[in-house]
Every structure is written in structure tokens, then in C-alpha cells.
Design a protein around this motif. Sequence first.
Motif, PDB file in Angstrom:
ATOM      1  N   ASN A   1      -2.309 -45.837  13.790  1.00 12.41           N
ATOM      2  CA  ASN A   1      -2.604 -47.001  14.617  1.00 12.41           C
ATOM      3  C   ASN A   1      -2.990 -46.626  16.042  1.00 12.41           C
ATOM      4  N   ASP A   2      -4.126 -47.175  16.531  1.00 16.82           N
ATOM      5  CA  ASP A   2      -4.541 -46.922  17.907  1.00 16.82           C
ATOM      6  C   ASP A   2      -3.996 -47.978  18.868  1.00 16.82           C
ATOM      7  N   ARG A   3      -3.323 -48.986  18.334  1.00 17.32           N
ATOM      8  CA  ARG A   3      -2.560 -49.957  19.107  1.00 17.32           C
ATOM      9  C   ARG A   3      -1.303 -50.261  18.307  1.00 17.32           C
ATOM     10  N   PRO A   4      -0.284 -50.863  18.933  1.00 21.57           N
ATOM     11  CA  PRO A   4       0.860 -51.306  18.136  1.00 21.57           C
ATOM     12  C   PRO A   4       0.374 -52.180  16.990  1.00 21.57           C
ATOM     13  N   PRO A   5       0.902 -51.999  15.779  1.00 20.08           N
ATOM     14  CA  PRO A   5       0.377 -52.704  14.614  1.00 20.08           C
ATOM     15  C   PRO A   5       0.218 -54.208  14.797  1.00 20.08           C
ATOM     16  N   LEU A   6       1.166 -54.845  15.466  1.00 21.27           N
ATOM     17  CA  LEU A   6       1.087 -56.291  15.641  1.00 21.27           C
ATOM     18  C   LEU A   6      -0.006 -56.697  16.633  1.00 21.27           C
ATOM     19  N   ASP A   7      -0.544 -55.720  17.368  1.00 21.74           N
ATOM     20  CA  ASP A   7      -1.596 -56.000  18.353  1.00 21.74           C
ATOM     21  C   ASP A   7      -2.996 -55.655  17.842  1.00 21.74           C
ATOM     22  N   LEU A   8      -3.109 -55.302  16.565  1.00 22.95           N
ATOM     23  CA  LEU A   8      -4.401 -54.904  16.005  1.00 22.95           C
ATOM     24  C   LEU A   8      -5.296 -56.093  15.684  1.00 22.95           C
ATOM     25  N   GLY A   9      -4.719 -57.281  15.645  1.00 23.14           N
ATOM     26  CA  GLY A   9      -5.516 -58.465  15.343  1.00 23.14           C
ATOM     27  C   GLY A   9      -5.690 -58.715  13.860  1.00 23.14           C
ATOM     28  N   ALA A  10      -4.777 -58.177  13.045  1.00 26.15           N
ATOM     29  CA  ALA A  10      -4.862 -58.356  11.593  1.00 26.15           C
ATOM     30  C   ALA A  10      -4.234 -59.684  11.181  1.00 26.15           C
ATOM     31  N   ALA A  11      -4.626 -60.157  10.008  1.00 24.56           N
ATOM     32  CA  ALA A  11      -4.039 -61.387   9.469  1.00 24.56           C
ATOM     33  C   ALA A  11      -2.608 -61.158   9.007  1.00 24.56           C
ATOM     34  N   ALA A  12      -2.273 -59.926   8.664  1.00 23.17           N
ATOM     35  CA  ALA A  12      -0.916 -59.559   8.246  1.00 23.17           C
ATOM     36  C   ALA A  12      -0.717 -58.076   8.508  1.00 23.17           C
ATOM     37  N   VAL A  13       0.538 -57.681   8.687  1.00 17.76           N
ATOM     38  CA  VAL A  13       0.899 -56.274   8.868  1.00 17.76           C
ATOM     39  C   VAL A  13       1.942 -55.926   7.820  1.00 17.76           C
ATOM     40  N   ILE A  14       1.751 -54.805   7.134  1.00 15.45           N
ATOM     41  CA  ILE A  14       2.722 -54.365   6.126  1.00 15.45           C
ATOM     42  C   ILE A  14       3.290 -53.004   6.513  1.00 15.45           C
ATOM     43  N   ASP A  15       4.529 -52.771   6.063  1.00 12.39           N
ATOM     44  CA  ASP A  15       5.225 -51.519   6.360  1.00 12.39           C
ATOM     45  C   ASP A  15       5.283 -50.579   5.166  1.00 12.39           C
ATOM     46  N   HIS A  16       4.848 -51.056   3.997  1.00 10.60           N
ATOM     47  CA  HIS A  16       4.857 -50.257   2.768  1.00 10.60           C
ATOM     48  C   HIS A  16       3.853 -50.895   1.817  1.00 10.60           C
ATOM     49  N   PHE A  17       3.265 -50.102   0.953  1.00 12.34           N
ATOM     50  CA  PHE A  17       2.272 -50.651   0.029  1.00 12.34           C
ATOM     51  C   PHE A  17       2.871 -51.631  -0.983  1.00 12.34           C
ATOM     52  N   ASP A  18       4.186 -51.608  -1.167  1.00  9.49           N
ATOM     53  CA  ASP A  18       4.819 -52.615  -2.019  1.00  9.49           C
ATOM     54  C   ASP A  18       4.538 -54.030  -1.510  1.00  9.49           C
ATOM     55  N   GLU A  19       4.239 -54.144  -0.217  1.00 10.60           N
ATOM     56  CA  GLU A  19       4.065 -55.448   0.417  1.00 10.60           C
ATOM     57  C   GLU A  19       2.617 -55.937   0.395  1.00 10.60           C
ATOM     58  N   LEU A  20       1.668 -55.108  -0.060  1.00  8.17           N
ATOM     59  CA  LEU A  20       0.268 -55.477   0.102  1.00  8.17           C
ATOM     60  C   LEU A  20      -0.134 -56.669  -0.771  1.00  8.17           C
ATOM     61  N   ILE A  21       0.165 -56.640  -2.059  1.00 13.70           N
ATOM     62  CA  ILE A  21      -0.256 -57.725  -2.934  1.00 13.70           C
ATOM     63  C   ILE A  21       0.345 -59.063  -2.486  1.00 13.70           C
ATOM     64  N   PRO A  22       1.642 -59.132  -2.184  1.00 11.03           N
ATOM     65  CA  PRO A  22       2.173 -60.394  -1.642  1.00 11.03           C
ATOM     66  C   PRO A  22       1.510 -60.810  -0.333  1.00 11.03           C
ATOM     67  N   ALA A  23       1.192 -59.840   0.518  1.00  8.87           N
ATOM     68  CA  ALA A  23       0.547 -60.173   1.784  1.00  8.87           C
ATOM     69  C   ALA A  23      -0.843 -60.757   1.555  1.00  8.87           C
ATOM     70  N   LEU A  24      -1.601 -60.192   0.621  1.00  7.58           N
ATOM     71  CA  LEU A  24      -2.930 -60.720   0.305  1.00  7.58           C
ATOM     72  C   LEU A  24      -2.829 -62.135  -0.260  1.00  7.58           C
ATOM     73  N   GLU A  25      -1.845 -62.359  -1.096  1.00  8.76           N
ATOM     74  CA  GLU A  25      -1.660 -63.714  -1.651  1.00  8.76           C
ATOM     75  C   GLU A  25      -1.301 -64.694  -0.542  1.00  8.76           C
ATOM     76  N   ARG A  26      -0.536 -64.239   0.415  1.00  5.75           N
ATOM     77  CA  ARG A  26      -0.088 -65.112   1.506  1.00  5.75           C
ATOM     78  C   ARG A  26      -1.241 -65.480   2.443  1.00  5.75           C
ATOM     79  N   ILE A  27      -2.050 -64.502   2.828  1.00  9.24           N
ATOM     80  CA  ILE A  27      -3.104 -64.787   3.807  1.00  9.24           C
ATOM     81  C   ILE A  27      -4.255 -65.567   3.182  1.00  9.24           C
ATOM     82  N   ALA A  28      -4.323 -65.584   1.843  1.00  8.81           N
ATOM     83  CA  ALA A  28      -5.384 -66.337   1.186  1.00  8.81           C
ATOM     84  C   ALA A  28      -5.173 -67.833   1.344  1.00  8.81           C
TER      85      ALA A  28
END
Length: 224
Positions: A197-224
Amino acid sequence: MTSFPFEIVGFDLDGTLLDSHGDLAHAVNHALSIEGRPAIPASAVRDLIGGGAKKMLAKALEVTGGSVAEARFDELHQSLLDFYEDNIAVETRLFPGGEAMLDGLAQRGVKLAVVTNKLERFAVKIFKDLGLTSRFYTVIGGDTLGPGRAKPRPDLLNLMLERAGGGRAAYVGDTTYDTGAAAAAGLPCVAVSFGFNDRPPLDLGAAAVIDHFDELIPALERIA
């Protein structure tokens, strides 16, 4: 059509799908040694990654004594690339949970892509060496469309969509190059906090931030 909200999920490479900092550090330090500069610890090289090898080398030179003449920089850059190509997947591996996450998306019928600012031939070689090539319908590099079209411009992500034949897409990355490109292409972006990360993760401007790949599929479902 898949019931999953995204038909296409694209990934950045360095610091997102793959922890490549060890191999990149060896290549940077090889170039620095040619210039008589001290080596940089691999943990510190993590902070220099992003935007491609030239940016990484320029930052490494700055922190070890300053920039060099353009012609010398070009020589060092080529030496870095040559060394890296020969040692590209010695320590590089998927981040924890990456294989299960890719399996989970594939089982949901999602088309998977890689869109990186790394040179295309290097990205292709890494996935071939790691036995991951068949998982992705396309691997797009920073030079695939020629000079000046790498992230944070949207061009590479637009090509990703074109090669998929269209569909609802999301992108996953770890830097402002990734979130910027996704925003410019009109795609939601998930940022990984474990990357380069070139900035703190929460400051990257993403729709969601995950700490492990276990969280990716739920995060994608959530932001949809």
C-alpha cells in the motif's frame, strides 16, 4: 450468466495476488550493487513497489544516495530487468488464502483476469512458473497497449472488459494506481491491506478493504 454479482474480477499482481517483494528486492539490490550502493532490506523494498520497475529503481536510488544520470539509470534498469527475469518466481507466492479464493470465484462462474503495471512478459512468466496461467482468461501488462497507458489510466481495465466480451466487473488492488484506474474505468475496487500500500488502506479510495482473501467474495457481494 452467473448469480454472483460480478461476471469479471480483475486483479493487480504485485502486492495483491502475489507477494513478490522478496524477488523484487533481490533484483533491486542487484542493480544497486552495480552502482556501489548499499542493499535495501527486503522489508523496506515493499514500500518502493508500485508503478513499475522504473519507479521502484528510482526510489531505491534516492534512498541510497540520490539519482544518477539518465544513461546510467537506463543501464541499471536493464540490469534489474535481466536479473529479475532470470529469478522471477524464486520466493514469489500467492498471498494466504489466494488459491481458495480463486477456486471460489471460478466455482461461481467468474472470469478472472490479471491487470498489472509489470511488463506483460514478466507477468506471463510468473504465472506460468507458478502453474497459475490456466486460471486467468487474460494477463495484461503495463506495456500491453504501449507507452503511457498503464494504471492509473483506465486503458488496461478497459482492455480487460473488451477481452471478456463485456459484463459487470470489479477490480482488486493494493495501491492508488489500482483504485485510480478502477475509478477512471467506472469499476468498484476492493483494496487489500496486506499488500504494498502506498497510502493507509482505508485512504486508498476503495469501495471495501479486506485483510485476508477469505474476505474477498463476501466483500464483492456486499459492494454490489
